[in-house]
Design an enzyme around this catalytic site. Structure first.
Site, PDB file in Angstrom:
ATOM      1  N   GLU A 209      72.391  17.229  45.802  1.00 30.65           N
ATOM      2  CA  GLU A 209      71.095  17.314  46.468  1.00 30.65           C
ATOM      3  C   GLU A 209      70.232  18.435  45.903  1.00 30.65           C
ATOM      4  O   GLU A 209      70.700  19.547  45.729  1.00 30.65           O
ATOM      5  CB  GLU A 209      71.309  17.544  47.972  1.00 30.65           C
ATOM      6  CG  GLU A 209      70.021  17.701  48.754  1.00 30.65           C
ATOM      7  CD  GLU A 209      70.285  17.800  50.245  1.00 30.65           C
ATOM      8  OE1 GLU A 209      69.486  18.469  50.933  1.00 30.65           O
ATOM      9  OE2 GLU A 209      71.270  17.209  50.722  1.00 30.65           O
ATOM     10  N   GLU A 235      63.610  16.459  50.495  1.00 29.70           N
ATOM     11  CA  GLU A 235      63.324  17.163  51.736  1.00 29.70           C
ATOM     12  C   GLU A 235      62.029  17.954  51.653  1.00 29.70           C
ATOM     13  O   GLU A 235      61.433  18.279  52.682  1.00 29.70           O
ATOM     14  CB  GLU A 235      64.473  18.088  52.118  1.00 29.70           C
ATOM     15  CG  GLU A 235      64.672  19.280  51.201  1.00 29.70           C
ATOM     16  CD  GLU A 235      65.906  20.077  51.574  1.00 29.70           C
ATOM     17  OE1 GLU A 235      65.755  21.130  52.218  1.00 29.70           O
ATOM     18  OE2 GLU A 235      67.012  19.649  51.222  1.00 29.70           O
ATOM     19  N   ASP A 257      62.227  13.909  55.087  1.00 29.21           N
ATOM     20  CA  ASP A 257      62.510  14.500  56.387  1.00 29.21           C
ATOM     21  C   ASP A 257      61.521  13.935  57.393  1.00 29.21           C
ATOM     22  O   ASP A 257      60.308  14.041  57.203  1.00 29.21           O
ATOM     23  CB  ASP A 257      62.393  16.030  56.300  1.00 29.21           C
ATOM     24  CG  ASP A 257      62.890  16.747  57.536  1.00 29.21           C
ATOM     25  OD1 ASP A 257      62.406  16.413  58.636  1.00 29.21           O
ATOM     26  OD2 ASP A 257      63.744  17.643  57.410  1.00 29.21           O
ATOM     27  N   HIS A 284      66.760  13.619  55.480  1.00 28.55           N
ATOM     28  CA  HIS A 284      67.104  15.029  55.682  1.00 28.55           C
ATOM     29  C   HIS A 284      66.863  15.367  57.148  1.00 28.55           C
ATOM     30  O   HIS A 284      65.824  15.032  57.708  1.00 28.55           O
ATOM     31  CB  HIS A 284      66.196  15.874  54.786  1.00 28.55           C
ATOM     32  CG  HIS A 284      66.410  17.345  54.865  1.00 28.55           C
ATOM     33  ND1 HIS A 284      65.572  18.185  55.580  1.00 28.55           N
ATOM     34  CD2 HIS A 284      67.354  18.140  54.306  1.00 28.55           C
ATOM     35  CE1 HIS A 284      65.987  19.427  55.444  1.00 28.55           C
ATOM     36  NE2 HIS A 284      67.068  19.438  54.690  1.00 28.55           N
TER      37      HIS A 284
END
Length: 381
Positions: A209, A235, A257, A284
């Site tokens: 990630e 994210e 997110d 996320h």
């Protein structure tokens, strides 16, 4: 039905909740926050409320268009996060008004449960191995771990081997029927990524990630081509336009997110774009229960969902945790590494309003740590 008020609540450990009330007594909840900038996002919500009060909450898409594009200056994490929380709350109201969960409004569920992963630390190899074993014993089938402390622009062989040993220790502890995601928080430079990631390949990470910072998105393809490990990012990308170039460069997992990337409305579109590039979705979510509920509503209706992050027990949550603001905690009961379909109307959760109000009396001023390299210069946290 008309919107009558919007009220934000800053609650521990580092979250911001939003309550949207209507003249018919239906209340929607959202979670608009940028971690470390919660007060700023709350101020943005207050500014946007000038437009929303008196409006029909069911016109979700039109409101999303106006809030994101109606101002001359657009985009960025603060505005996108403010809109995200509002969007979540409007979908919550719509589901409650119609008596159905949000996933039903998104076309119905494509799965009966969603796989979730848990987070562990990353300070020392013995610690992460023990924590991973504990999560496996709890029934999880996947974890995510930090890969390293702060790093130099091109770090020493010892620093590189420390990263490898962390992952190696976890793999040795949990075996091969368990997934390990490795989070770099953008701490690698491009040359460090090309050096480190091939060395992790024998341990078959689920994904790596954010190996590099989002400012390097134009070069993420170089990282993808340097390794067989699936690359995940997103994210700190806030719209489908931010995701377009990284999808085109071959990432494997998109991680928008729901509290940053425009909410349910925009992440639904990002998921569809990702599917067209054979990219999985893994939202996320190291945040609170409202954000998680919003993620799951999208995930239950999204064919290319890979797995869902959740924050129960994460180190950020000292003093308050994911379930502390719910009246019914059973909705997030995890079994065999999965969470069952949320079936209640709206986002599918009951927020404990009294607990939120009590927590907001204290509030918070959470800030992320500031890390420095050996020479005193700023390092990625």
């Amino acid at each position: 039905m008309k919107i009558t008020s919007l009220r934000t609540y800053l609650v521990a450990p580092r979250w911001c909740f939003l309550r949207v009330d209507t003249d018919e007594g239906i209340t929607g909840w959202g979670e608009p926050v940028v971690e470390g900038r919660a007060h700023t996002v709350a101020a943005a919500v207050e500014e946007l409320s000038d437009y929303l009060v008196g409006q029909d909450p069911m016109r979700i898409e039109d409101h999303w268009q106006v809030l994101t594009k109606g101002g001359f200056y657009r985009g960025g994490p603060v505005l996108s996060s403010a809109v995200a929380g509002i969007d979540q709350a409007l979908w919550d109201i719509a589901g409650k008004a119609l008596g159905v969960p949000v996933w039903q409004l998104l076309g119905g569920n494509v799965r009966d449960r969603a796989r979730v992963y848990s987070w562990i630390g990353g300070d020392r190899p013995t610690d992460v191995a023990q924590q991973a074993a504990a999560r496996k014993a709890e029934g999880f089938t996947a974890i995510k771990m930090n890969a390293s402390p702060q790093l130099e622009l091109i770090d020493t062989p010892r620093a590189v081997r420390d990263i490898v040993e962390r992952v190696e220790s976890v793999r040795a502890e949990v075996g091969d029927d368990f997934d390990i995601a490795v989070d770099f928080h953008g701490r690698l430079t491009l040359p460090m990524a090309r050096r480190v990631l091939p060395l992790l390949e024998p341990y078959l990470p689920f994904f790596v990630e954010e190996p590099v910072v989002p400012e390097m998105s134009a070069h993420i393809g170089e990282v993808v081509r340097s390794t067989s490990i699936p690359i995940a990012t997103g994210e700190r990308l806030y719209s489908r336009w931010d995701f377009k170039p990284v999808l085109q460069q071959g990432i494997a997992v998109a991680q928008p997110d729901l509290s940053h990337a425009g909410g349910i409305s925009e992440v639904r579109r990002i998921a569809a774009m990702a599917e067209a590039h054979d990219v999985s979705l893994a939202p996320h979510c190291p945040l609170g229960p409202i954000a998680l509920a919003a993620c799951l509503q999208v995930g239950f209706a999204t064919p290319n969902l890979l797995i869902q992050e959740q924050s129960l027990g994460i180190h950020y949550n000292a003093g308050s945790d994911l379930l502390d603001y719910l009246t019914d905690r059973s909705v997030f009961r995890y079994e065999d590494g999965h969470v069952a379909l949320l079936t209640a109307p709206g986002l599918g959760i009951d927020v404990d309003e009294k607990a939120v109000e009590r927590a907001a009396e204290t509030g918070h001023r959470w800030r992320n740590p500031v890390w420095r390299r050996g020479d005193g210069s700023l390092a990625e946290w």
